[in-house]
Design an enzyme around this catalytic site. Structure first.
Site, PDB file in Angstrom:
ATOM      1  CG  HIS A 149      22.613   4.732  81.968  1.00 50.23           C
ATOM      2  ND1 HIS A 149      21.680   3.907  81.505  1.00 50.23           N
ATOM      3  CD2 HIS A 149      21.694   6.056  81.823  1.00 50.23           C
ATOM      4  CE1 HIS A 149      20.540   4.321  80.870  1.00 50.23           C
ATOM      5  NE2 HIS A 149      20.354   5.372  81.092  1.00 50.23           N
ATOM      6  CG  ASP A 187      22.658   0.709  81.770  1.00 53.93           C
ATOM      7  OD1 ASP A 187      23.031   1.232  82.931  1.00 53.93           O
ATOM      8  OD2 ASP A 187      22.201   1.269  80.851  1.00 53.93           O
ATOM      9  CB  SER A 277      17.000   5.495  81.425  1.00 51.47           C
ATOM     10  OG  SER A 277      17.616   5.715  80.070  1.00 51.47           O
TER      11      SER A 277
END
Length: 431
Positions: A149, A187, A277
């Site tokens: 993402h 992801d 992330s």
């Protein structure tokens, strides 16, 4: 003690003084006695004396009197140490123990390989900002592990960089990276950079032996800050189903009929913020054991990471097939334990006698499992000739087998054993 030694000093014979000094030593006391009327002094430094051996013929210099004819009474100890050794000696942490530098050492090992990623984002042709995240260089050829993402299209936004990513290392070097592979379901993504000079790398560890309570360190670039370090523990190893449904490991339920949406995550209490992330979750040995991917906004200290064992399988799929292949059976499965078995037997006396296995509460219509003859209520006890007791074992044995027949042994009412043959199909990547 001081009062006793003063009384003893009235005696000409210093034997009592030496005995008192020995008693002080035996109780762990360090004491110095000086006598103005003689040139004799005694100093005792004892750290720990679990066992003493007394000998009237052994000379102990610090207790030797001057000018007296009585033989000195002395002692020796197997574990005695000098005052200098006591001052110099410092406790060393045992292997696997948490010391004062453990967290810092772990962060220092992986830190140089942690990078900052930046990708311009657009909406209908307009640049609306940047997607900022972290990554880890896992190979000297410039392979960077990160979150999908961070570098690909999500929520209707499109990348205006055409697969290009700005990569900044801890030492200040900057590169233009290219998105090589990305898997939206897990992801996980791979970015590649080219460098003529050597690149720092991080070592991939193993997540199979992790337990709740193990110490972990999260490293990343939150809010574009370079290499921020936070520490915490593994709070839980859980399965996330259909994006939001969480089932705990001790009573996990997985749907193998919806594109392999069962996902295993490490839940930690490490502080994770925007920009973390894709950064690594490492153990106290500085090995990468997970990839930080998300936090729960409505809760403090609740974040999730993809275990590195799952990541390694995804990377292997990228290398061999160019994508992640997920087999589809069409079974909803539930881990059995003694409590669940006892409850099911109370409801149905014909429920099979099992101590371990995987219950099939539902079979998807038109699925490979339905065509193979699976029924709701079946208990899977063998998969490809191997006894199974958990969904995880079933998935590990099945692997990425697509289009290949698999032998499955199930138990039904009245302990009837049935052998079924199921042929998995590849899950729809758009599901």
């Amino acid at each position: 003690m001081r009062h006793m030694l003063r009384k003893c000093s009235l005696f000409k014979d210093q034997s009592l003084i030496r005995l008192a000094a020995l008693a002080a030593a035996g109780s762990g006391v360090a004491y110095e006695l000086g006598n103005n009327n003689s040139d004799w002094s005694s100093r005792v430094y004892i750290r720990a004396l679990p066992h003493y051996t007394f000998s009237p013929n052994t000379l102990f210099p610090s207790l030797a009197p001057s000018g007296y004819g009585n033989p000195p009474l002395s002692f020796s100890s197997v574990s005695s140490v000098s005052a200098a050794d006591v001052n110099k000696e410092s406790p060393k942490p045992c292997c696997g123990c948490l010391g004062r530098d453990t967290i810092a050492d772990a962060a220092a090992k992986v830190g140089p390989a942690v990078v900052n990623l930046s990708v311009p984002k657009g909406f209908h042709g307009m640049t609306v900002g940047k997607s900022v995240g972290s990554g880890t260089i896992i190979d000297g050829d410039g392979t960077i592990l990160t979150c999908a993402h961070v570098v690909v299209d999500f929520q209707g936004f499109t990348s205006s960089s055409k697969g290009k990513v700005d990569v900044t290392l801890q030492d200040g070097r900057s590169f233009e990276g290219t998105v090589v592979n990305a898997d939206l379901h897990s992801d996980i993504a791979i970015v590649k950079i080219n460098s003529k000079t050597p690149l720092p790398t991080a070592k991939l560890g193993s997540s199979s032996s992790l337990r709740p309570g193990d110490w972990v360190v999260a490293v990343g670039c939150p809010l574009s800050l370079q290499n921020t370090v936070t520490a915490g523990i593994i709070r839980l190893i859980c399965f996330v189903l259909h994006l939001k449904q969480v089932k705990y490991k001790k009573s996990a339920i997985a749907d193998l009929g919806l594109g392999g949406m069962r996902r295993e995550y490490l839940q930690t209490d490490c502080a994770i913020n925007a920009g973390n992330s894709g950064g690594p979750l490492v153990n106290i040995d500085g090995e990468v054991i997970g990839v930080n991917i998300m936090k729960v906004l409505a809760a403090d200290g609740l974040s999730f990471s993809v275990p590195v064992d799952s990541v390694s399988k995804i990377i292997e799929h990228f290398k061999t097939k160019g994508r992640v292949v997920r087999p589809w059976l069409g079974l909803k499965m539930l881990d059995l334990n003694d409590m669940i078995v006892a409850q099911l037997k109370e409801k149905d006396v014909l429920f099979p006698d099992v101590t371990r296995g995987v219950l099939v509460p539902m079979v998807s219509p038109g699925s490979p499992a339905e065509r193979a003859g699976f029924h709701p209520g079946d208990v899977v006890v063998e998969f490809e000739g191997k006894p199974v007791g958990s969904i995880k074992e079933v998935i590990e044995i099945m692997g990425d087998k697509v289009g290949k027949p698999i032998k499955v042994v199930v138990k039904r009412a009245k302990n009837t054993r049935v052998t079924l043959t199921v042929i998995p199909e590849e899950a729809n990547p758009d599901m």
